[in-house]
Motif scaffolding. Structure first.
Motif, PDB file in Angstrom:
ATOM      1  N   GLU A 174      31.380  44.567  27.645  1.00 41.97           N
ATOM      2  CA  GLU A 174      30.773  43.550  26.323  1.00 41.97           C
ATOM      3  C   GLU A 174      31.827  43.984  25.048  1.00 41.97           C
ATOM      4  OE1 GLU A 174      26.860  42.974  24.060  1.00 41.97           O
ATOM      5  OE2 GLU A 174      26.637  44.537  25.303  1.00 41.97           O
ATOM      6  N   GLY A 175      32.327  42.836  24.569  1.00 46.55           N
ATOM      7  CA  GLY A 175      33.190  43.090  23.532  1.00 46.55           C
ATOM      8  C   GLY A 175      34.454  43.595  23.587  1.00 46.55           C
ATOM      9  N   LYS A 176      34.755  44.066  24.885  1.00 48.71           N
ATOM     10  CA  LYS A 176      35.980  44.903  25.275  1.00 48.71           C
ATOM     11  C   LYS A 176      37.397  43.734  25.122  1.00 48.71           C
ATOM     12  CE  LYS A 176      34.557  49.214  25.479  1.00 48.71           C
ATOM     13  NZ  LYS A 176      33.106  49.076  25.369  1.00 48.71           N
ATOM     14  N   GLN A 177      38.434  44.123  25.072  1.00 52.85           N
ATOM     15  CA  GLN A 177      39.824  43.322  25.476  1.00 52.85           C
ATOM     16  C   GLN A 177      40.207  43.591  26.500  1.00 52.85           C
ATOM     17  OE1 GLN A 177      41.605  41.308  23.056  1.00 52.85           O
ATOM     18  NE2 GLN A 177      39.891  41.418  21.295  1.00 52.85           N
ATOM     19  N   MET A 178      40.571  42.501  27.396  1.00 48.97           N
ATOM     20  CA  MET A 178      41.207  42.611  28.795  1.00 48.97           C
ATOM     21  C   MET A 178      42.646  42.075  28.755  1.00 48.97           C
ATOM     22  SD  MET A 178      37.985  41.350  31.375  1.00 48.97           S
ATOM     23  CE  MET A 178      39.092  42.060  32.727  1.00 48.97           C
ATOM     24  N   ALA A 179      43.406  42.773  29.442  1.00 52.99           N
ATOM     25  CA  ALA A 179      44.790  42.440  29.429  1.00 52.99           C
ATOM     26  C   ALA A 179      45.073  41.315  30.202  1.00 52.99           C
ATOM     27  CB  ALA A 179      45.756  43.696  30.098  1.00 52.99           C
ATOM     28  N   ALA A 180      45.945  40.414  29.802  1.00 48.85           N
ATOM     29  CA  ALA A 180      46.253  39.098  30.532  1.00 48.85           C
ATOM     30  C   ALA A 180      47.668  39.030  30.950  1.00 48.85           C
ATOM     31  CB  ALA A 180      45.779  37.804  29.531  1.00 48.85           C
TER      32      ALA A 180
ATOM     33  N   GLY B 297      49.515  40.529  37.631  1.00 45.04           N
ATOM     34  CA  GLY B 297      49.000  41.750  37.718  1.00 45.04           C
ATOM     35  C   GLY B 297      49.534  42.927  38.057  1.00 45.04           C
ATOM     36  N   LEU B 298      51.210  42.859  38.256  1.00 44.54           N
ATOM     37  CA  LEU B 298      51.922  43.941  38.531  1.00 44.54           C
ATOM     38  C   LEU B 298      52.410  44.427  37.293  1.00 44.54           C
ATOM     39  CD1 LEU B 298      53.304  43.122  41.860  1.00 44.54           C
ATOM     40  CD2 LEU B 298      51.206  44.602  41.431  1.00 44.54           C
ATOM     41  N   ASN B 299      53.126  43.566  36.456  1.00 48.92           N
ATOM     42  CA  ASN B 299      53.876  43.797  35.203  1.00 48.92           C
ATOM     43  C   ASN B 299      52.992  43.548  34.125  1.00 48.92           C
ATOM     44  OD1 ASN B 299      56.149  44.588  36.770  1.00 48.92           O
ATOM     45  ND2 ASN B 299      56.886  42.424  36.838  1.00 48.92           N
ATOM     46  N   VAL B 300      52.202  44.705  33.965  1.00 47.82           N
ATOM     47  CA  VAL B 300      51.187  44.364  32.969  1.00 47.82           C
ATOM     48  C   VAL B 300      51.321  44.784  31.729  1.00 47.82           C
ATOM     49  CG1 VAL B 300      48.558  44.456  32.465  1.00 47.82           C
ATOM     50  CG2 VAL B 300      49.329  44.665  34.681  1.00 47.82           C
ATOM     51  N   ASP B 301      51.330  44.104  30.540  1.00 45.76           N
ATOM     52  CA  ASP B 301      51.560  44.264  29.196  1.00 45.76           C
ATOM     53  C   ASP B 301      50.149  44.675  28.753  1.00 45.76           C
ATOM     54  OD1 ASP B 301      51.960  44.859  26.547  1.00 45.76           O
ATOM     55  OD2 ASP B 301      53.009  42.854  26.298  1.00 45.76           O
ATOM     56  N   TRP B 302      49.697  46.003  28.383  1.00 45.88           N
ATOM     57  CA  TRP B 302      48.365  46.145  28.192  1.00 45.88           C
ATOM     58  C   TRP B 302      48.207  45.793  26.676  1.00 45.88           C
ATOM     59  CZ3 TRP B 302      44.839  47.132  31.661  1.00 45.88           C
ATOM     60  CH2 TRP B 302      45.057  47.643  33.044  1.00 45.88           C
ATOM     61  N   SER B 303      49.003  45.815  25.720  1.00 45.71           N
ATOM     62  CA  SER B 303      48.936  45.085  24.470  1.00 45.71           C
ATOM     63  C   SER B 303      48.625  43.894  24.338  1.00 45.71           C
ATOM     64  CB  SER B 303      49.938  45.441  23.707  1.00 45.71           C
ATOM     65  OG  SER B 303      51.080  44.744  24.123  1.00 45.71           O
ATOM     66  N   ASN B 304      48.806  42.924  25.427  1.00 47.63           N
ATOM     67  CA  ASN B 304      48.702  41.457  25.425  1.00 47.63           C
ATOM     68  C   ASN B 304      47.251  41.281  25.954  1.00 47.63           C
ATOM     69  OD1 ASN B 304      49.036  38.493  25.348  1.00 47.63           O
ATOM     70  ND2 ASN B 304      49.787  38.528  27.578  1.00 47.63           N
ATOM     71  N   THR B 305      46.384  41.123  25.017  1.00 52.85           N
ATOM     72  CA  THR B 305      44.908  41.135  25.369  1.00 52.85           C
ATOM     73  C   THR B 305      44.140  39.757  25.121  1.00 52.85           C
ATOM     74  OG1 THR B 305      44.073  42.375  23.594  1.00 52.85           O
ATOM     75  CG2 THR B 305      44.612  43.455  25.412  1.00 52.85           C
TER      76      THR B 305
ATOM     77  N   LEU C 230      43.046  38.939  34.718  1.00 49.23           N
ATOM     78  CA  LEU C 230      42.566  39.831  33.697  1.00 49.23           C
ATOM     79  C   LEU C 230      42.236  41.273  33.981  1.00 49.23           C
ATOM     80  CD1 LEU C 230      39.969  37.296  31.971  1.00 49.23           C
ATOM     81  CD2 LEU C 230      42.267  37.692  31.365  1.00 49.23           C
ATOM     82  N   GLN C 231      42.771  42.096  33.411  1.00 46.86           N
ATOM     83  CA  GLN C 231      42.436  43.446  34.171  1.00 46.86           C
ATOM     84  C   GLN C 231      42.015  44.332  32.774  1.00 46.86           C
ATOM     85  OE1 GLN C 231      46.760  42.602  35.220  1.00 46.86           O
ATOM     86  NE2 GLN C 231      46.267  44.370  36.758  1.00 46.86           N
ATOM     87  N   TYR C 232      41.165  45.390  33.137  1.00 49.21           N
ATOM     88  CA  TYR C 232      40.618  46.376  32.506  1.00 49.21           C
ATOM     89  C   TYR C 232      40.757  47.894  32.810  1.00 49.21           C
ATOM     90  CZ  TYR C 232      37.735  48.684  28.972  1.00 49.21           C
ATOM     91  OH  TYR C 232      37.206  49.532  27.957  1.00 49.21           O
ATOM     92  N   ARG C 233      41.282  48.724  32.239  1.00 49.59           N
ATOM     93  CA  ARG C 233      41.587  50.145  32.782  1.00 49.59           C
ATOM     94  C   ARG C 233      40.357  51.149  31.895  1.00 49.59           C
ATOM     95  NH1 ARG C 233      47.437  52.379  32.356  1.00 49.59           N
ATOM     96  NH2 ARG C 233      47.588  51.350  34.574  1.00 49.59           N
ATOM     97  N   PHE C 234      39.698  51.689  32.714  1.00 48.83           N
ATOM     98  CA  PHE C 234      38.534  52.641  32.171  1.00 48.83           C
ATOM     99  C   PHE C 234      39.313  53.838  31.622  1.00 48.83           C
ATOM    100  CE2 PHE C 234      36.060  50.107  34.879  1.00 48.83           C
ATOM    101  CZ  PHE C 234      35.252  49.585  33.985  1.00 48.83           C
TER     102      PHE C 234
END
Length: 325
Positions: free
Chosen positions: A34-40, A44-52, A77-81
């Protein structure tokens, strides 16, 4: 007249009953996303975690994000705990049932824990049991789809105190620059470090555990500390703070500024004879004579050490400037 009024009332009630209920489309309170940013990303492999993006986790069913697996646009869309998390359910709402989505969970070391492309997609909260989830992926399968809402439920992954960098140390300085180093944080979630000078964050993320601050004013005193930049826009607390007092330049000295092919710069406050020694070594080395490195000895702001010797190798030098003052 009464009969006509009754018919109108009954017709209005039938219209209201036929309208879709929106309560199942609302985000459940207390969801992990809820309210979190997900990486787009597109694959799915070369993920830029700042692109949310946040359209799928903002709790607003009037917003959505299109997903299509075409290798160009956003498909995943990806999220890392911040730590392995137990999942007890999910909620997924699409604006169409004509295309499916795929949901995957990974544990530590990229171990696949769950893979399902037959999901409930009408916004209903659906039970699920997964232990130790570290990442979640949701993607078009193949799409296109418009993803309105997505959320997960289970144990909260929040870590109020993510690990901070330790042992920030000044390892060298000139009259206008300072070299810093610190202990790297051992976490796969760390994307880099932020450097703060007098409480102000310097531009960009430092991807190594050392940094040179340049352009400082001779004779001034500064404070510096660093923080760790984690994925999902999480920042650690500060390291220890170091105080730097720059010496006034010595008349007749020069600043030797060396540009390295690694992208870094090194500055040294040297006397005329020291500058001459360095240039002689450089010229000789260019002709294949002498050692492949040149030592620079620092005795100021070296922490608990008596001195620190930095060795600059010839093959790393792109060019250098000598700035007299």
């Amino acid at each position: 007249m009464r009969v006509r009024l009754s018919v109108i009332i009954i017709a209005l009630m039938l219209v209201l009953i036929s309208l879709p209920l929106n309560n199942q489309a609302e985000a459940y309170p207390g969801g992990l996303l809820e309210g979190k940013q997900m990486a787009a990303s597109s694959n799915g492999l070369n993920v830029d975690w700042s692109n949310t993006v946040s359209e799928a986790t903002d709790g607003d069913t009037n917003t959505s994000i299109p997903l299509k697996y075409d290798g160009v646009g956003v498909a995943y869309l990806q999220y890392r705990f911040e730590k392995p998390t137990d999942i007890t359910g999910y909620q997924l709402l699409l604006d169409t049932k004509s295309s499916k989505t795929r949901l995957r969970f990974f544990g530590e070391n990229n171990k696949l824990l769950y893979d399902n492309a037959n999901l409930v997609q009408d916004g209903t909260r659906t039970n699920l049991k997964i232990s130790g989830a570290y990442e979640v992926w949701i993607n078009a399968n193949p799409g296109p789809i418009n993803l309105k809402e997505f959320d997960l439920f289970g144990d909260s992954p929040q870590q109020p105190n993510p690990e901070s960098p330790l042992n920030l140390t000044v390892i060298g300085q000139t009259s206008s620059s300072v070299d810093l180093t610190w202990n790297a944080v051992n976490s796969p979630n760390v994307q880099g470090y932020y450097v703060y000078l007098d409480g102000v964050q310097m531009p960009g993320i430092v991807t190594t555990n050392n940094f040179t601050i340049t352009g400082l004013t001779p004779g001034q005193t500064y404070t510096a500390y660093v923080t760790a930049a984690y994925s999902n826009n999480i920042e650690s607390g500060p390291s220890n703070t170091v105080t730097i007092t720059l010496e006034e330049p010595v008349p007749g000295n020069s600043i030797l500024k060396i540009y390295l092919n690694t992208g870094y710069e090194r500055e040294y406050d040297l006397s005329t004879s020291q500058i001459s020694d360095f240039i002689n070594w450089y010229d000789n080395r260019a002709n294949g004579i002498g050692k492949n490195y040149y030592p620079f000895v620092k005795t100021v702001n070296v922490g608990s050490f008596k001195k620190i010797t930095q060795y600059i190798t010839f093959d790393k030098i792109v060019t250098f400037d000598v700035n007299e003052y």
